[in-house]
Design a protein around this motif. Structure first.
Motif, PDB file in Angstrom:
ATOM      1  N   PRO A  83       9.247   5.187  -7.873  1.00 31.03           N
ATOM      2  CA  PRO A  83       9.066   5.406  -6.436  1.00 31.03           C
ATOM      3  C   PRO A  83       9.186   4.104  -5.653  1.00 31.03           C
ATOM      4  CG  PRO A  83       6.953   5.505  -7.589  1.00 31.03           C
ATOM      5  CD  PRO A  83       8.025   5.484  -8.639  1.00 31.03           C
ATOM      6  N   ASN A  84       9.714   4.217  -4.441  1.00 33.46           N
ATOM      7  CA  ASN A  84       9.842   3.065  -3.549  1.00 33.46           C
ATOM      8  C   ASN A  84       8.535   2.919  -2.773  1.00 33.46           C
ATOM      9  OD1 ASN A  84      10.473   1.117  -1.709  1.00 33.46           O
ATOM     10  ND2 ASN A  84      12.075   2.275  -0.666  1.00 33.46           N
ATOM     11  N   VAL A  85       7.637   2.084  -3.291  1.00 32.60           N
ATOM     12  CA  VAL A  85       6.318   1.944  -2.673  1.00 32.60           C
ATOM     13  C   VAL A  85       6.283   0.818  -1.643  1.00 32.60           C
ATOM     14  CG1 VAL A  85       5.201   2.826  -4.754  1.00 32.60           C
ATOM     15  CG2 VAL A  85       5.501   0.359  -4.471  1.00 32.60           C
ATOM     16  N   LEU A  86       7.377   0.089  -1.471  1.00 41.13           N
ATOM     17  CA  LEU A  86       7.380  -1.068  -0.589  1.00 41.13           C
ATOM     18  C   LEU A  86       7.754  -0.717   0.849  1.00 41.13           C
ATOM     19  CD1 LEU A  86       9.057  -3.682  -2.959  1.00 41.13           C
ATOM     20  CD2 LEU A  86       6.623  -3.260  -2.569  1.00 41.13           C
ATOM     21  N   ASP A  87       8.476   0.359   1.030  1.00 38.60           N
ATOM     22  CA  ASP A  87       8.893   0.748   2.380  1.00 38.60           C
ATOM     23  C   ASP A  87       7.703   1.343   3.140  1.00 38.60           C
ATOM     24  OD1 ASP A  87      10.164   2.542   4.531  1.00 38.60           O
ATOM     25  OD2 ASP A  87      11.884   1.464   3.737  1.00 38.60           O
ATOM     26  N   ASP A  88       7.637   1.074   4.445  1.00 42.33           N
ATOM     27  CA  ASP A  88       6.549   1.625   5.263  1.00 42.33           C
ATOM     28  C   ASP A  88       6.519   3.154   5.223  1.00 42.33           C
ATOM     29  OD1 ASP A  88       5.826  -0.918   5.962  1.00 42.33           O
ATOM     30  OD2 ASP A  88       6.827  -0.887   7.922  1.00 42.33           O
ATOM     31  N   SER A  89       7.674   3.772   5.026  1.00 38.26           N
ATOM     32  CA  SER A  89       7.737   5.226   5.020  1.00 38.26           C
ATOM     33  C   SER A  89       6.998   5.821   3.817  1.00 38.26           C
ATOM     34  CB  SER A  89       9.194   5.697   5.012  1.00 38.26           C
ATOM     35  OG  SER A  89       9.847   5.278   6.188  1.00 38.26           O
ATOM     36  N   TYR A  90       6.798   5.029   2.758  1.00 39.22           N
ATOM     37  CA  TYR A  90       6.024   5.507   1.610  1.00 39.22           C
ATOM     38  C   TYR A  90       4.596   5.806   2.043  1.00 39.22           C
ATOM     39  CZ  TYR A  90       3.654   5.566  -2.907  1.00 39.22           C
ATOM     40  OH  TYR A  90       2.876   5.927  -3.984  1.00 39.22           O
ATOM     41  N   VAL A  91       4.013   4.919   2.815  1.00 41.25           N
ATOM     42  CA  VAL A  91       2.637   5.112   3.312  1.00 41.25           C
ATOM     43  C   VAL A  91       2.571   6.347   4.208  1.00 41.25           C
ATOM     44  CG1 VAL A  91       0.765   4.065   4.647  1.00 41.25           C
ATOM     45  CG2 VAL A  91       2.186   2.638   3.155  1.00 41.25           C
ATOM     46  N   GLU A  92       3.598   6.540   5.028  1.00 39.40           N
ATOM     47  CA  GLU A  92       3.641   7.723   5.878  1.00 39.40           C
ATOM     48  C   GLU A  92       3.698   8.993   5.026  1.00 39.40           C
ATOM     49  OE1 GLU A  92       6.905   7.359   8.558  1.00 39.40           O
ATOM     50  OE2 GLU A  92       6.342   5.338   9.212  1.00 39.40           O
ATOM     51  N   GLY A  93       4.463   8.935   3.932  1.00 40.60           N
ATOM     52  CA  GLY A  93       4.549  10.086   3.039  1.00 40.60           C
ATOM     53  C   GLY A  93       3.230  10.387   2.361  1.00 40.60           C
ATOM     54  N   VAL A  94       2.527   9.339   1.935  1.00 45.09           N
ATOM     55  CA  VAL A  94       1.206   9.529   1.323  1.00 45.09           C
ATOM     56  C   VAL A  94       0.274  10.227   2.308  1.00 45.09           C
ATOM     57  CG1 VAL A  94      -0.857   8.348   0.484  1.00 45.09           C
ATOM     58  CG2 VAL A  94       1.406   7.596  -0.273  1.00 45.09           C
ATOM     59  N   ALA A  95       0.281   9.778   3.557  1.00 50.47           N
ATOM     60  CA  ALA A  95      -0.582  10.386   4.583  1.00 50.47           C
ATOM     61  C   ALA A  95      -0.216  11.853   4.804  1.00 50.47           C
ATOM     62  CB  ALA A  95      -0.469   9.601   5.886  1.00 50.47           C
ATOM     63  N   ALA A  96       1.086  12.151   4.806  1.00 44.12           N
ATOM     64  CA  ALA A  96       1.518  13.541   4.988  1.00 44.12           C
ATOM     65  C   ALA A  96       1.073  14.404   3.813  1.00 44.12           C
ATOM     66  CB  ALA A  96       3.036  13.606   5.150  1.00 44.12           C
ATOM     67  N   GLY A  97       1.151  13.847   2.608  1.00 45.07           N
ATOM     68  CA  GLY A  97       0.736  14.593   1.429  1.00 45.07           C
ATOM     69  C   GLY A  97      -0.737  14.929   1.437  1.00 45.07           C
ATOM     70  N   GLU A  98      -1.545  14.073   2.045  1.00 45.06           N
ATOM     71  CA  GLU A  98      -2.985  14.319   2.113  1.00 45.06           C
ATOM     72  C   GLU A  98      -3.317  15.511   3.002  1.00 45.06           C
ATOM     73  OE1 GLU A  98      -5.396  12.758   0.433  1.00 45.06           O
ATOM     74  OE2 GLU A  98      -3.878  11.561  -0.596  1.00 45.06           O
ATOM     75  N   GLN A  99      -2.405  15.876   3.890  1.00 42.78           N
ATOM     76  CA  GLN A  99      -2.678  16.939   4.850  1.00 42.78           C
ATOM     77  C   GLN A  99      -2.186  18.310   4.400  1.00 42.78           C
ATOM     78  OE1 GLN A  99      -4.599  16.144   7.475  1.00 42.78           O
ATOM     79  NE2 GLN A  99      -4.584  14.100   6.535  1.00 42.78           N
ATOM     80  N   VAL A 100      -1.483  18.385   3.289  1.00 41.09           N
ATOM     81  CA  VAL A 100      -0.937  19.667   2.837  1.00 41.09           C
ATOM     82  C   VAL A 100      -2.070  20.549   2.313  1.00 41.09           C
ATOM     83  CG1 VAL A 100       0.619  20.820   1.222  1.00 41.09           C
ATOM     84  CG2 VAL A 100       1.265  18.619   2.239  1.00 41.09           C
ATOM     85  N   PRO A 101      -2.256  21.753   2.873  1.00 38.95           N
ATOM     86  CA  PRO A 101      -3.299  22.660   2.360  1.00 38.95           C
ATOM     87  C   PRO A 101      -2.876  23.262   1.029  1.00 38.95           C
ATOM     88  CG  PRO A 101      -2.082  23.721   4.141  1.00 38.95           C
ATOM     89  CD  PRO A 101      -1.550  22.314   4.046  1.00 38.95           C
ATOM     90  N   LEU A 102      -3.601  22.961  -0.021  1.00 36.77           N
ATOM     91  CA  LEU A 102      -3.252  23.452  -1.355  1.00 36.77           C
ATOM     92  C   LEU A 102      -3.961  24.753  -1.711  1.00 36.77           C
ATOM     93  CD1 LEU A 102      -3.356  20.062  -3.294  1.00 36.77           C
ATOM     94  CD2 LEU A 102      -1.334  21.289  -2.487  1.00 36.77           C
ATOM     95  N   ASP A 103      -4.994  25.132  -0.989  1.00 34.35           N
ATOM     96  CA  ASP A 103      -5.745  26.348  -1.322  1.00 34.35           C
ATOM     97  C   ASP A 103      -4.881  27.592  -1.417  1.00 34.35           C
ATOM     98  OD1 ASP A 103      -7.987  24.869  -1.513  1.00 34.35           O
ATOM     99  OD2 ASP A 103      -8.874  25.514   0.376  1.00 34.35           O
ATOM    100  N   PRO A 104      -3.899  27.798  -0.503  1.00 39.80           N
ATOM    101  CA  PRO A 104      -3.075  29.014  -0.639  1.00 39.80           C
ATOM    102  C   PRO A 104      -2.351  29.096  -1.971  1.00 39.80           C
ATOM    103  CG  PRO A 104      -2.782  28.043   1.534  1.00 39.80           C
ATOM    104  CD  PRO A 104      -3.559  27.047   0.710  1.00 39.80           C
ATOM    105  N   GLY A 105      -2.004  27.943  -2.543  1.00 39.91           N
ATOM    106  CA  GLY A 105      -1.312  27.953  -3.821  1.00 39.91           C
ATOM    107  C   GLY A 105      -2.198  28.366  -4.980  1.00 39.91           C
ATOM    108  N   LEU A 106      -3.502  28.225  -4.783  1.00 34.43           N
ATOM    109  CA  LEU A 106      -4.433  28.615  -5.831  1.00 34.43           C
ATOM    110  C   LEU A 106      -4.821  30.070  -5.718  1.00 34.43           C
ATOM    111  CD1 LEU A 106      -6.771  25.503  -5.799  1.00 34.43           C
ATOM    112  CD2 LEU A 106      -4.688  25.892  -7.095  1.00 34.43           C
ATOM    113  N   ARG A 107      -4.481  30.708  -4.606  1.00 35.47           N
ATOM    114  CA  ARG A 107      -4.881  32.089  -4.401  1.00 35.47           C
ATOM    115  C   ARG A 107      -3.730  32.965  -3.902  1.00 35.47           C
ATOM    116  NH1 ARG A 107     -10.286  31.936  -4.811  1.00 35.47           N
ATOM    117  NH2 ARG A 107     -11.302  29.949  -4.441  1.00 35.47           N
ATOM    118  N   PRO A 108      -2.608  32.981  -4.638  1.00 31.11           N
ATOM    119  CA  PRO A 108      -1.527  33.885  -4.256  1.00 31.11           C
ATOM    120  C   PRO A 108      -1.968  35.317  -4.475  1.00 31.11           C
ATOM    121  CG  PRO A 108      -1.072  32.924  -6.383  1.00 31.11           C
ATOM    122  CD  PRO A 108      -2.295  32.238  -5.851  1.00 31.11           C
TER     123      PRO A 108
END
Length: 238
Positions: free
Chosen positions: A200-225
């Protein structure tokens, strides 16, 4: 010995189907239940083992576009860890990228469902983030897209792995199930090698933006299809 054990398991499954609801008399059902209890005790078996051995295997495949597919493998591996199944992806350079899950039917289905949620989130969040890079040179846009997706994949992978509860004492059924899955893959003639080379390209600023976006994804629906909840809850608690 294995053939004898298999025959005993088959007999137990047949006896368990002898119920009043299936046309047996109450006396026949009681007698069948007593025989099941005796066979379990005599052969050091549990009903959980009988259920695991009788559950069908299934394979679930997902096709993904190159940029997401090349980075979501870490998410897929985390999902397979959570759902207690196996996963693999198509060879590098093959487009579209195919991610496959294999295991007990309800667990591989849940894994594919959760992967769909994650891939859709990665696609939607990338689309929103890319609007800010519209005036950048094409090579800069490509670099930012890759770093953003790397960040999302790493974040989602970490969060999904953290969802799995600790294993309770005594993991005999877990070892049994893993062995059954591996044996079935071997019977199908399927062998795998890890050919991943990119990091992974961890040096680009966009990596940090991606990490932040990943933290916001609601995973509960995937556990309860729909009608799939019990399978994952059971696997997590074994």
């Amino acid at each position: 010995m294995a053939d004898k054990r298999s025959k005993i398991l088959d007999r137990i499954r047949l006896l368990r189907n002898m119920t009043v609801d299936r046309g047996c008399t109450e006396a026949e059902a009681v007698e069948a239940a007593a025989k099941v209890a005796r066979l379990l005790a005599e052969n050091d078996l549990t009903l959980d083992e009988v259920e695991i051995r009788s559950t069908p295997f299934s394979r679930e495949d997902a096709s993904l576009e190159a940029d997401i597919g090349e980075r979501i493998w870490a998410v897929a591996e985390a999902i397979a860890y959570l759902a207690d199944c196996r996963c693999w992806s198509s060879a590098t350079g093959v487009v579209p990228v195919r991610i496959s899950f294999f295991g007990l039917a309800h667990e591989s289905e849940i894994a594919a469902y959760l992967l769909a949620i994650c891939s859709r989130a990665m696609r939607d969040d990338l689309s929103r983030a890319a609007r800010e890079w519209a005036l950048y040179r094409p090579n800069v846009q490509r670099r930012r897209r890759g770093a953003f997706l790397d960040g999302m994949a790493d974040s989602l992978s970490r969060r999904i792995r953290a969802l799995k509860p600790p294993r309770p004492p005594g993991q005999g059924l877990v070892v049994l199930k893993d062995g059954l899955i591996d044996a079935e893959l071997e019977n199908l003639g399927m062998k795998f090698r890890d050919l991943r080379v990119r990091r992974p390209n961890v040096l680009d600023d966009s990596y940090v933006e991606g990490v932040a976006a990943g933290e916001q994804v609601p995973l509960d629906p995937g556990l309860r299809p729909p009608e799939r909840t019990a399978g994952l809850v059971a696997s997590g608690g074994r």
